[in-house]
Design an enzyme around this catalytic site. Structure first.
Site, short mmCIF file in Angstrom:
data_model
loop_
_atom_site.label_atom_id
_atom_site.label_comp_id
_atom_site.label_asym_id
_atom_site.label_seq_id
_atom_site.Cartn_x
_atom_site.Cartn_y
_atom_site.Cartn_z
N GLY A 11 47.86 81.03 75.15
CA GLY A 11 48.71 79.85 75.30
C GLY A 11 49.40 79.41 74.01
N ARG A 32 36.50 81.77 72.18
CA ARG A 32 35.16 81.67 72.77
C ARG A 32 34.80 82.94 73.52
NH1 ARG A 32 34.97 76.29 76.23
NH2 ARG A 32 36.89 77.18 77.06
N ASP A 45 33.05 77.33 69.61
CA ASP A 45 33.24 76.30 70.63
C ASP A 45 33.28 74.98 69.87
OD1 ASP A 45 32.81 74.28 72.59
OD2 ASP A 45 31.96 75.80 73.93
N VAL A 46 34.37 74.26 70.01
CA VAL A 46 34.55 73.06 69.17
C VAL A 46 33.62 71.91 69.56
CG1 VAL A 46 36.94 73.62 68.55
CG2 VAL A 46 36.49 72.11 70.52
N GLY A 74 41.89 72.61 73.78
CA GLY A 74 41.84 71.47 74.69
C GLY A 74 41.83 71.92 76.13
N TYR A 137 42.10 62.72 79.93
CA TYR A 137 42.94 63.57 79.07
C TYR A 137 43.88 62.73 78.21
CZ TYR A 137 46.30 67.35 78.00
OH TYR A 137 47.12 68.25 77.38
N LYS A 141 44.11 62.44 74.13
CA LYS A 141 45.32 62.80 73.39
C LYS A 141 45.89 61.61 72.62
CE LYS A 141 45.45 67.14 74.47
NZ LYS A 141 45.25 68.16 73.44
P1 NDP Z 1 45.39 76.99 77.62
O1 NDP Z 1 44.53 76.55 78.74
O2 NDP Z 1 46.32 78.13 77.79
O3 NDP Z 1 44.51 77.26 76.30
C1 NDP Z 1 43.54 76.35 75.89
C2 NDP Z 1 42.84 76.88 74.68
O4 NDP Z 1 41.84 75.93 74.27
C3 NDP Z 1 42.11 78.19 74.96
O5 NDP Z 1 42.16 79.02 73.84
C4 NDP Z 1 40.68 77.72 75.21
O6 NDP Z 1 39.69 78.69 74.96
C5 NDP Z 1 40.59 76.62 74.16
N1 NDP Z 1 39.45 75.74 74.40
C6 NDP Z 1 39.20 74.95 75.47
N2 NDP Z 1 38.02 74.33 75.31
C7 NDP Z 1 37.49 74.76 74.14
C8 NDP Z 1 36.30 74.51 73.44
N3 NDP Z 1 35.33 73.68 73.91
N4 NDP Z 1 36.10 75.11 72.23
C9 NDP Z 1 37.02 75.95 71.75
N5 NDP Z 1 38.17 76.26 72.36
C10 NDP Z 1 38.41 75.66 73.55
O7 NDP Z 1 46.20 75.67 77.24
P2 NDP Z 1 47.54 75.45 76.40
O8 NDP Z 1 47.80 76.57 75.49
O9 NDP Z 1 48.57 75.01 77.36
O10 NDP Z 1 47.09 74.14 75.58
C11 NDP Z 1 46.86 74.14 74.18
C12 NDP Z 1 46.83 72.70 73.72
O11 NDP Z 1 48.09 72.10 74.02
C13 NDP Z 1 45.78 71.85 74.43
O12 NDP Z 1 45.21 70.95 73.54
C14 NDP Z 1 46.58 71.12 75.48
O13 NDP Z 1 45.98 69.90 75.85
C15 NDP Z 1 47.89 70.91 74.75
N6 NDP Z 1 49.03 70.66 75.61
C16 NDP Z 1 49.45 71.58 76.56
C17 NDP Z 1 50.54 71.30 77.35
C18 NDP Z 1 51.05 72.25 78.37
O14 NDP Z 1 51.94 71.85 79.17
N7 NDP Z 1 50.58 73.51 78.44
C19 NDP Z 1 51.26 70.04 77.24
C20 NDP Z 1 50.75 69.16 76.22
C21 NDP Z 1 49.68 69.47 75.44
P3 NDP Z 1 39.19 79.71 76.14
O15 NDP Z 1 40.26 80.78 76.26
O16 NDP Z 1 37.90 80.20 75.64
O17 NDP Z 1 39.07 78.88 77.38
#
Ligand code: NDP
Length: 231
Positions: A11, A32, A45-46, A74, A137, A141
């Protein structure tokens, strides 16, 4: 001097890591599970303070001091308030907000020694707008904004900036599950009329981490096609 991106395995985080890499800047991602081949990754894992500590130690042993930290990890767990149980609320806060606190705290230790640092927190357009079904959420944020601005004041004299990027609807796994009707409804509220790409968020993050952005701190930079205008 290197950058660390949490949740950089997919992402938006992956796009940010690739952006640093393409600019020739050393970068490490946290994951993770598995790490994309072309990147250097450390497990983390954060929600676990010990894993945060170990991830930084491992990354710095390989790359030297981490002076840019992007708190990107997130997730969402949407529910209307009356159906949202306490675990749903606290888990989202623990990852999205407390996780960022853990990561920023460890990162700042190295930045203070280098007299230079860049903290970038990935928030969301919903932080200021709010969204039905996202009380947990949106609270997490919005909390990032208060935290970043506090750190901007606390650490500015030490050459450390703290900024927030607030994306709107970005095409990733997180938004893939939206129904077509809901996605269209969101797009209707976006002046640019489309969702954004992870690379568009990544370019802004890298710029905030650059020397050119050295006089910017405590800012909330939208990358949302105009969806958050006025909030
Ligand atoms: P994805 O779901 O594609 O990716 C989320 C990432 O966060 C993954 O790498 C996941 O790891 C990691 N993650 C989740 N929980 C944990 C944890 N406990 N410890 C470590 N890593 C963790 O989401 P996006 O790329 O879309 O989102 C990235 C950020 O952008 C987030 O904070 C999201 O809230 C924010 N955001 C996204 C938007 C959107 O429209 N997509 C809009 C606004 C903000 P794993 O692969 O292991 O699950």
């Amino acid at each position: 001097m290197a950058a660390l991106v949490t949740g950089g395995n997919r992402g938006i985080g992956l796009a940010i890591a690739r952006e640093f890499q393409a600019a020739g800047e050393p970068v490490v991602i946290t994951h993770r599970g598995s790490c994309p081949d072309e990147l250097f990754g450390v497990a983390c894992d954060v929600t676990d303070p010990a894993q945060v500590e170990e991830a930084f130690d491992e990354a710095e042993a390989e790359l030297g001091p981490i002076t840019t930290v992007v708190c990107n990890a997130g997730f969402t767990d949407d529910q209307l308030l009356l159906r949202m149980d306490e675990t749903q609320f606290t888990r989202v806060l623990d990852t999205n907000l407390t996780g960022a606190y853990r990561v920023a705290k460890r990162g700042v230790r190295s930045m203070l020694r280098q007299h230079r640092g860049r903290l970038v927190f990935i928030s969301s357009v919903v932080a200021l707008r709010g969204e039905a079904g996202q009380a947990n959420y949106a609270a997490s944020k919005a909390g990032l904004i208060g935290m970043a601005r506090s750190l901007a004041r606390e650490l500015g004299s030490r050459g450390i900036t703290a900024n927030v990027v607030a994306p709107g609807l970005i095409s990733t796994d997180m938004t893939e599950g939206l129904s077509d009707a809901r996605a269209q409804q969101i797009r209707d509220g976006i002046p640019l009329g489309r969702s954004g790409e992870p690379a568009e968020v990544a370019a802004t993050v890298r710029w905030l981490a650059s020397d050119e952005a050295g006089y910017i701190t405590g800012a909330v930079v939208p990358v949302d096609g105009g969806a958050g205008m006025g909030y």
